[in-house]
Design a protein around this motif. Structure first.
Motif, PDB file in Angstrom:
ATOM      1  N   PRO A 112       0.848  -1.313  -0.113  1.00 21.60           N
ATOM      2  CA  PRO A 112      -0.182   0.152   0.196  1.00 21.60           C
ATOM      3  C   PRO A 112       1.006   1.084   0.024  1.00 21.60           C
ATOM      4  N   THR A 113       1.940   1.151   0.462  1.00 27.41           N
ATOM      5  CA  THR A 113       2.976   2.380   0.514  1.00 27.41           C
ATOM      6  C   THR A 113       3.128   2.891  -0.911  1.00 27.41           C
ATOM      7  N   TYR A 114       3.113   1.832  -1.893  1.00 28.49           N
ATOM      8  CA  TYR A 114       3.356   2.466  -3.230  1.00 28.49           C
ATOM      9  C   TYR A 114       2.202   3.397  -3.573  1.00 28.49           C
ATOM     10  N   LEU A 115       1.180   2.711  -3.345  1.00 30.47           N
ATOM     11  CA  LEU A 115      -0.270   3.646  -3.742  1.00 30.47           C
ATOM     12  C   LEU A 115      -0.449   4.997  -2.875  1.00 30.47           C
ATOM     13  N   LEU A 116      -0.004   4.848  -1.771  1.00 30.38           N
ATOM     14  CA  LEU A 116       0.183   6.165  -0.944  1.00 30.38           C
ATOM     15  C   LEU A 116       1.009   6.955  -1.494  1.00 30.38           C
ATOM     16  N   PHE A 117       2.492   6.435  -1.805  1.00 25.92           N
ATOM     17  CA  PHE A 117       3.304   7.255  -2.502  1.00 25.92           C
ATOM     18  C   PHE A 117       2.837   8.052  -3.632  1.00 25.92           C
ATOM     19  N   ALA A 118       2.171   7.083  -4.567  1.00 22.31           N
ATOM     20  CA  ALA A 118       1.755   7.507  -6.064  1.00 22.31           C
ATOM     21  C   ALA A 118       0.767   8.614  -5.641  1.00 22.31           C
ATOM     22  N   MET A 119      -0.152   8.427  -4.952  1.00 20.04           N
ATOM     23  CA  MET A 119      -1.112   9.425  -4.569  1.00 20.04           C
ATOM     24  C   MET A 119      -0.636  10.762  -3.901  1.00 20.04           C
ATOM     25  N   ALA A 120       0.420  10.553  -3.018  1.00 23.79           N
ATOM     26  CA  ALA A 120       0.838  11.953  -2.472  1.00 23.79           C
ATOM     27  C   ALA A 120       1.922  12.585  -3.431  1.00 23.79           C
ATOM     28  N   VAL A 121       2.439  11.800  -4.238  1.00 18.98           N
ATOM     29  CA  VAL A 121       3.448  12.420  -5.220  1.00 18.98           C
ATOM     30  C   VAL A 121       2.570  13.268  -6.169  1.00 18.98           C
ATOM     31  N   SER A 122       1.884  12.441  -6.699  1.00 16.25           N
ATOM     32  CA  SER A 122       0.891  12.890  -7.849  1.00 16.25           C
ATOM     33  C   SER A 122       0.067  13.994  -7.420  1.00 16.25           C
ATOM     34  N   LEU A 123      -0.654  13.726  -6.284  1.00 12.28           N
ATOM     35  CA  LEU A 123      -1.305  15.211  -5.685  1.00 12.28           C
ATOM     36  C   LEU A 123      -0.386  16.282  -5.447  1.00 12.28           C
ATOM     37  N   GLY A 124       0.578  15.853  -4.759  1.00 10.77           N
ATOM     38  CA  GLY A 124       1.469  17.208  -4.691  1.00 10.77           C
ATOM     39  C   GLY A 124       1.806  17.773  -5.799  1.00 10.77           C
ATOM     40  N   THR A 125       2.257  17.189  -6.982  1.00 13.54           N
ATOM     41  CA  THR A 125       2.663  17.667  -8.178  1.00 13.54           C
ATOM     42  C   THR A 125       1.412  18.608  -8.665  1.00 13.54           C
TER      43      THR A 125
END
Lengths: 781, 235
Positions: A355-368
């Motif tokens: 799940p960390t990959y999903l969280l990372f993906a969401m956090a980074v893409s949302l941040g971007t």
């Protein structure tokens, strides 16, 4: 209520948003796919190492009895010891004329707690005529349990029956040596036989030449190195290797680190670009919706609410891009893992998509998304509602290039002059278009040239460095002149030379690396020490040592460094200067002039291999297969073909990256073009009203785009070179480094790709201009 | 109509355009009373829109004061300025300025959501005779219909003052009269102050007071003893 406006606006401009989502998705896809694959590889290898007790230290010795080896358990820091015999032999299979080398390893079936245990499919060999072969070897040669294999040892033939295939933590990656690092599954294999069978072959029962050690918890290799050297000196210590330097372990580590590095840095580039594009889009939207913003503010919406509203665009783009990228990455990780399986043999190579990959993906893409849109939207704070109701005053011409450079007035039509002034009137917008083209050009060049570079790398290894057809490794060193003379005595050999290769240990400061040094004849013509970066041959040094870049990096050595040179064949080590560092893309090692290297070992010139050209390969292969002096035989064309076959999965990945690169390039250029068109809608509509035809208006836009595109591509050329160096630095390992020089074809790909994207964007813009409702456009402000 | 709801004193506004400073307002003083209908008349460039923008809280005065509920709007900070726009005034623009991606009803709801005590959007939609068109997007409505929606959007917040910038400027006579009727109804039904700026002198006949603006100053203020109904106006 404003959310509805967001969804509807996104839907209305879906192409531009999809292009931006695509950028984010590609970045997240790379991160997820590579990260998951690297994690899968790391987890699987760690589990395997632990479960099958991978040793901490390997010691090659002349000879040691089992009882002497057992006594080494008493040494401080040593937890467990396993002694075994290891030797390389030639092998033959029914119906195959492949020259096969097998690394035979003995084991004691009675000892269930041996270090470097192996996982069997089938039965472990328990009887002297039984043999277990590594999985990849059996697979590549189409062998089944029960098939026989003949081993040729010192001219004698021993026939064994296969009991099954195995996977070993020691041989997750199987290659003959650090100088020959690409696997040859059909031609090189690992085999386990019982200690009794090994005794039958060697005639030395109970004697081992390879000792494995595991260390007590809290002990490091350096803590036991001197103790082990001392204890094994009387047994003819040849080399002592810690786990980190063991070939399979080192290569997987390098690969994992390299993938992890790329999985962070490449997506970062995409995220930055996505943020820039979003910023541009948001600027455009703010510009387009000036009146709406003014109205909202007049109604009583605060700046924060208005900014939040526009940030929602970026957030949605980011989240959707992140989700799509994550899904694509999760799917792609399987492809990556499949590719790894071509090289690495691991049980239970799973895809742990945490799940960390999903969280990372969401956090980074949302941040971007949020960052990009926030940067663009923050300008609404400066917008006074009353001003927003009025059209923005046109930007002044700060620098009139046409006025300053008089000839331009005669060279350019009035529309050309308008284009040039347009570029300078809005330097920020022009700068972003240039940036977009530059970035796209870089991506196209780098991704588009990967396949070519790998191709060039392999080709260079075999054409610039190895100018011989066949290489025969001898079972034991032979006087150089005698070896070459004997080679010339064989029919169909047209040119022959010898090589001397010795395992050595090089130390610089506190860094020590085990490697193989190659002695090359002073005026040899068949083996060149070729620097792939400088495209130059170098003569082997007589007084000093030449290191490949990978090895020099590991030793932190430069030209002029003093290296401590040790070898099992040298009674005492010697200090030797590094004369030069040479760039080589494949493999790692050191070079010296052959006579000088022989002299270090106190011998007149000797050879451990002969290399030659022949005009009758089948005859020569047959001849040397049957020679008792042949330990291994390599035919260059076959080896080269195997390299290419092995790189095929990589080529697929590069093709995908190439397509991605082209799509990303188009997305960037299309978006910047759309933004620019949107900003100038009113200007173009006015020109239409004045009487210019669609074509004439497009001519202004085209000229402007080609000027900016040309500048972007010109800057893109050095940018691409820099990007290539950066990518190579990430991918570089001691064993493998991509050429850093981009081929001309890469630049052509960049030019064609960017030009196509500019043309398509112009075409799309032309259609939009043709459809302008002039009255409506002029009413908007 | 005796209660003062806005007190404007010494209002000036300068615009700097390159090297030229334009004095759009040069010292304007007036009061607005609760429930009155004010028409601001003047030629183009006289400064009438500037007055409306400043008293509506969408532009800043250069000097002067605009006192509303003991608070000087001219010196308000951004938060106070926003709150003033949110609760005290409603704006109607010449070109409607509806949000194109929201339907007619959604445009009204958007504003209603900002108010603590809104007039229900559906009720207003019926009042303006567009109950059937609530689901239509602005581009699917005529100019008159869009302006009616814009009025409903301004009214739904239940503001004390409704400011209208040339509300009939883009409309034909018949539609213009309908819009003026709506504004008059709002003025009378809800007892709210309405300020209309226009260059159409005939509209002045329906106001309680008429401000004549000339060169950035109030030239004169006329009080109309017997304002006429919108339907009796012609131009």
């Amino acid at each position: 209520m404003l959310y509805k406006k967001v969804y509807r606006s996104i839907w209305k401009n879906k192409r531009a948003y999809i292009a931006c989502m695509f950028l984010i998705a590609v970045g997240i896809m790379m991160r997820t796919a590579m990260g998951v694959a690297a994690d899968g590889l790391a987890t699987a290898k760690l589990n395997f190492y632990e479960e099958y007790r991978l040793a901490d230290v390997w010691a090659d010795v002349g000879a040691i009895s089992q009882s002497d080896a057992e006594r080494l358990r008493a040494l401080t820091g040593i937890a467990d010891v396993t002694a075994r015999t290891k030797m390389e032999v030639r092998a033959e299979l029914d119906g195959s004329d492949e020259m096969i080398t097998l690394r035979l390893i003995s084991f004691d079936p009675a000892n269930e707690l041996r270090l470097n245990d192996f996982q069997m499919t089938g039965m472990k060999p328990l009887h002297p005529q039984e043999i277990a072969l590594n999985y990849m070897f059996m697979n590549a040669n189409g062998l089944d349990t029960g098939d026989s294999i003949r081993l040729i040892v010192h001219g004698r033939t021993f026939t064994f029956e296969t009991t099954g295939s195995f996977l070993s933590p020691e041989y997750v990656y199987i290659a003959p040596s650090f100088t020959d690092i690409l696997p040859d599954n059909a031609g090189f294999g690992i085999a386990y036989i019982t200690a009794e069978a090994m005794g039958n072959i060697t005639g030395r029962h109970g004697i081992a030449n390879n000792v494995l050690f595991s260390l007590e918890s809290g002990y490091e290799f350096e803590d036991v190195r001197l103790v082990l050297m001392d204890a094994l000196a009387s047994h003819g210590l040849i080399s002592l290797t810690q786990r980190e330097d063991q070939l399979s372990y080192a290569i997987i580590n390098m690969q994992t680190e390299s993938i992890q590095g790329i999985s962070v840095s490449m997506p970062l580039v995409f995220m930055v670009m996505a943020a820039v594009v979003l910023y541009l889009m948001m600027k455009r939207i703010i510009e387009q919706e000036r009146v709406q913003i003014g109205t909202l503010k007049a109604l009583g919406f605060s700046n924060a609410k208005v900014i939040f509203h526009y940030v929602c665009y970026g957030a949605i783009v980011g989240l959707v891009g992140g989700l799509v990228g994550f899904a694509m990455g999760a799917a792609m990780s399987g492809v990556y893992l499949e590719m790894f399986l071509e090289f690495y043999v691991l049980p239970e190579l799973v895809q742990p998509i945490s799940p960390t990959y999903l969280l990372f993906a969401m956090a980074v893409s949302l941040g971007t998304g949020v960052l990009g849109s926030l940067m663009g939207a923050v300008s609404v704070t400066a917008l006074i509602p009353a001003d927003a109701m009025r059209p923005e005053s046109p930007k002044p011409v700060k620098y009139d290039i046409v006025g300053k450079i008089k000839p331009l007035k005669f060279i350019l039509t009035s529309r050309g002059q308008m284009s040039l002034r347009g570029i300078l009137r809005n330097p920020m917008r022009s700068g972003f278009v240039i940036l977009g083209v530059t970035f796209s050009f870089g991506l196209l060049c780098v991704f588009g040239s990967m396949e070519h570079l790998i191709d060039a790398m392999i080709y260079s290894q075999f054409t610039d460095q190895r100018l011989y057809n066949v290489r025969v490794t001898l079972t034991h060193p032979i006087a150089y002149d005698r070896a070459v003379e004997a080679a010339y005595g064989v029919r169909y050999i047209t040119q022959a030379e010898g090589l001397l290769q010795k395992p050595v240990s090089l130390t610089a400061g506190h860094l020590q690396v085990g490697t193989v040094i190659t002695g090359v004849p002073a005026y040899g013509e068949l083996y060149r020490i070729f620097d792939t970066n400088r495209r130059t041959n170098y003569a082997p040094p007589s007084h000093g040592i030449m290191l490949t870049n990978g090895l020099a990096d590991n030793l932190n050595a430069t030209a002029g460094s003093l290296i401590f040179f040790e070898s099992p064949f040298l009674p005492d080590g010697i200090y030797i200067p590094v004369t030069q560092i040479i760039e080589q893309n494949l493999g790692s090692g050191a070079y010296m002039e052959l006579s000088a290297l022989s002299e270090i070992f106190g011998e007149s010139p000797i050879a451990t291999a002969i290399i030659f050209n022949t005009n009758n390969l089948p005859y020569i292969m047959d001849y040397f297969r049957n020679s008792q002096f042949t330990a291994a035989i390599e035919d260059k064309d076959t080896t080269m073909r195997k390299y290419y076959e092995m790189m095929e999965p990589y080529m697929g990945i590069f093709m995908v990256l190439n397509i991605m690169g082209a799509l990303v390039a188009f997305a960037i250029i299309y978006n910047t073009a759309t933004i620019s068109l949107s900003e100038r809608k009113r200007e173009y509509a006015t020109l239409r009203v004045v009487g210019l035809s669609t074509n004439e208006v497009c001519e202004i836009m085209r000229f402007e785009y080609w000027v900016l595109g040309f500048i972007g591509m010109a800057i893109g050329a050095p940018f691409a070179s820099g990007l290539m160096v950066a990518v190579n630095n990430l991918m570089d390992t001691a064993m493998f480094s991509m050429p850093s020089t981009l081929p001309a074809a890469a630049y052509i790909t960049g030019i064609l790709g960017c030009s196509a994207a500019i043309m398509l964007s112009n075409f799309s813009a032309k259609r939009k201009i043709a459809k302008f409702d002039m009255v409506e456009v002029l009413k908007e402000f | 109509m005796e209660k003062i709801i806005m007190e404007v004193k010494g209002l000036t506004k300068d615009y700097i355009m390159g090297e030229v400073t334009v004095n759009a307002l040069r010292g304007v003083d007036f009061n607005l009373y609760a429930g009155e209908f004010v028409v601001v008349l003047g030629p183009s460039g006289s400064g009438k829109s500037t007055i409306l923008n400043i008293i509506g809280g969408i532009d800043r005065a250069t000097t002067g004061s605009v006192m509303v509920n003991n608070c000087d709007i001219a010196k308000a900070n951004e938060r106070e300025f926003t709150n003033y726009r949110k609760s005290a005034v409603g704006f109607v623009f010449q070109f409607y300025n509806l949000i194109p991606n929201l339907t007619a009803l959604e445009n009204i709801v958007l504003a209603a959501e900002l108010s603590a005590d809104p007039i229900p959007p559906q009720e207003l939609l019926e009042a303006i005779g567009l109950a059937e068109r609530g689901g239509s997007f602005p581009t699917q409505l005529s100019g008159g219909q869009q302006q009616r929606i814009a009025i409903a959007r301004a009214v739904t917040k239940n503001p004390s003052i409704l400011l209208c910038d040339e509300p009939t400027g883009a409309l034909d006579h018949t539609t213009g009269i309908q819009v003026l009727r709506l504004l008059k109804d709002f003025n009378e039904k809800y007892k709210k102050t309405v300020v209309i700026i226009t260059h159409n002198a005939q509209i002045g006949e329906m106001g309680n007071r008429v401000f004549h603006i000339k060169d950035g100053l109030i030239d004169r203020i006329d009080t109309v003893e017997n304002p006429i109904a919108p339907e009796d106006i012609s131009w």
